[in-house]
Design an enzyme around this catalytic site. Structure first.
Site, PDB file in Angstrom:
ATOM      1  N   TYR A 142      22.656 -14.091 -14.714  1.00 31.44           N
ATOM      2  CA  TYR A 142      23.685 -13.465 -13.875  1.00 31.44           C
ATOM      3  C   TYR A 142      24.907 -14.383 -13.777  1.00 31.44           C
ATOM      4  CZ  TYR A 142      26.178 -12.463  -9.538  1.00 31.44           C
ATOM      5  OH  TYR A 142      27.166 -12.252  -8.606  1.00 31.44           O
ATOM      6  N   ASN A 171      27.910 -16.859   0.042  1.00 31.40           N
ATOM      7  CA  ASN A 171      27.006 -15.794   0.505  1.00 31.40           C
ATOM      8  C   ASN A 171      27.752 -14.795   1.384  1.00 31.40           C
ATOM      9  OD1 ASN A 171      25.342 -18.130  -0.309  1.00 31.40           O
ATOM     10  ND2 ASN A 171      23.693 -16.730   0.224  1.00 31.40           N
ATOM     11  N   TYR A 207      11.244 -20.350   1.928  1.00 27.08           N
ATOM     12  CA  TYR A 207      10.881 -21.037   0.688  1.00 27.08           C
ATOM     13  C   TYR A 207      11.230 -22.516   0.772  1.00 27.08           C
ATOM     14  CZ  TYR A 207      10.347 -16.310  -1.084  1.00 27.08           C
ATOM     15  OH  TYR A 207       9.943 -15.013  -1.261  1.00 27.08           O
ATOM     16  N   ARG A 220      23.135 -22.598   3.288  1.00 25.48           N
ATOM     17  CA  ARG A 220      24.057 -21.769   2.510  1.00 25.48           C
ATOM     18  C   ARG A 220      25.305 -21.470   3.327  1.00 25.48           C
ATOM     19  NH1 ARG A 220      21.151 -23.467  -0.618  1.00 25.48           N
ATOM     20  NH2 ARG A 220      19.812 -22.449  -2.139  1.00 25.48           N
ATOM     21  N   ASP A 283      16.502 -23.492  -6.572  1.00 26.87           N
ATOM     22  CA  ASP A 283      17.156 -23.313  -5.272  1.00 26.87           C
ATOM     23  C   ASP A 283      17.718 -24.660  -4.813  1.00 26.87           C
ATOM     24  OD1 ASP A 283      17.319 -20.821  -4.195  1.00 26.87           O
ATOM     25  OD2 ASP A 283      15.477 -20.935  -3.009  1.00 26.87           O
TER      26      ASP A 283
END
Ligand SMILES: NC(=O)c1ccc[n+]([C@@H]2O[C@H](COP(=O)([O-])OP(=O)(O)OC[C@H]3O[C@@H](n4cnc5c(N)ncnc54)[C@H](O)[C@@H]3O)[C@@H](O)[C@H]2O)c1
Length: 326
Positions: A142, A171, A207, A220, A283
């Site tokens: 992507y 984000n 996570y 983020r 991540d």
């Protein structure tokens, strides 16, 4: 009625960000045509007052003509995970579609473009906050397709005088009236946590809680979609023939996964059970934008940086939605 100020084609204007930007363009008095194939967008998401064409950017030449003053290009597939398992789908649509769109713009003499790029073009951050001069090394197809389109636009500006601005969103979150976020499958944190609050999902997976961040969870940069929309209107004014300007869009302030979950609890008053899960590959601990270029070149100042406000707007939108199966 007074004459519209300018006329813009908004590709992907039935999707989340495109619909909010289309609404802002209309409010500013511009004429808007939305071109969207509804592959991930919604017909009812197109704001009232916009002309709607159900079609693909690959066929943009059918509709683009010299009456347009510019194009705002949101149409793309944007699920990172899907791009890893089906990269061809992303190259064909995001890059192939953009090649066709740029050619149609050139043929029609439409010479202004604002493109939705992404923080995913950078990959693992080298510095924090991330600046536009940092290395670009996307870690998934992507991000690679978005970077490829950025490179294409740079060439188009140099060779054919296109006036272009790429906006690299971090984000995007929140909602604007009836325009909000509904990806399927949903992969963005705030709508996922709101689904838990609504009882549509049992718990939210966290996570990794051992990152080198204040509370151990990933940080983020959340930017309100209305702040983002305002940057697009400023970008249209700032676009300069022959230049490809690239600007990060973020608040420059990160919020951790745990802060987001806690804010959702406070805003909604609902319990939000968490499930501890292992770190996900790729991540980064912290992804935060330096938006200095956007401030200096566009004159942009985000005014909705407060996480509670962002979550409240997303919550208002989430509650007006029909319940969906997670
Ligand atoms: N939402 C975010 O946090 C975020 C972050 C960074 C970048 N972006 C970029 O912003 C843009 C908009 O993202 P979004 O979250 O609104 O996604 P979205 O899926 O809600 O909107 C994309 C729209 O494009 C349409 N579309 C896709 N391929 C098309 C094609 N070939 N022809 C015509 N229409 C097509 C879809 O139907 C959809 O309405 C995307 O380019 C995405 O890569 C989004």
């Amino acid at each position: 009625m007074s004459k519209p100020q300018k006329k813009y084609l908004v590709t992907g204007g039935a999707g989340y960000v495109g619909s909010v930007v289309a609404a802002h363009l209309l409010e500013a008095g511009h004429a808007v045509t939305v071109l969207d194939d509804l592959s991930t967008g919604f017909r009812e998401g197109v704001p009232a007052g916009a002309e709607f064409i159900e079609g693909r950017i690959q066929d943009a030449a059918k509709w683009l003509d010299p009456s347009y003053d510019g194009v705002l290009h949101f149409a793309a597939y944007s699920q990172v995970g899907e791009s890893v398992v089906d990269p061809e789908k992303y190259w064909v649509n995001n890059v192939g579609g953009s090649v066709a769109l740029l050619a149609a713009m050139r043929d029609a003499g439409v010479r202004t473009l604002v493109f939705s790029s992404t923080a995913a073009t950078y990959g693992e951050p080298v510095t924090t906050p991330i600046t536009e001069s940092d290395a670009t090394a996307p870690t998934n197809p992507y991000g690679a397709t978005k970077l490829a389109v950025d490179h294409m636009i740079t060439g188009e500006a140099a060779a054919h005088g296109l006036a272009a601005v790429s906006l690299r969103y971090f984000n995007v979150a929140g909602a604007y009236g009836s325009c909000g976020e509904r990806h399927s499958p949903e992969s963005h944190l705030i709508p996922l946590v709101l689904q838990v609050a609504l009882g549509q999902r049992e718990s939210i997976s966290v996570y990794g809680d051992d990152y080198p961040t204040p509370d151990g969870t990933c940080v983020r940069d959340y930017i309100h979609v209305a702040d983002l929309a305002e940057a697009h209107l400023l970008a249209l004014d700032a676009a300069t023939a022959g230049e490809h300007l690239i600007c990060n869009l973020g608040n420059g302030n990160g919020f951790s996964v745990r802060e987001v979950i806690e804010t959702v609890r406070e805003v909604t008053g609902h319990p939000v059970p968490e499930t501890a899960a292992p770190r996900r590959a790729g991540d980064p601990a912290v992804l935060v934008a330096s938006a200095t270029t956007a401030r200096e070149r566009l004159g942009w100042t985000p005014s909705r940086a407060d996480l509670t406000g962002i979550v409240s707007d997303a919550w208002t939108f989430a509650r007006r939605e029909e319940p969906t199966t997670p």
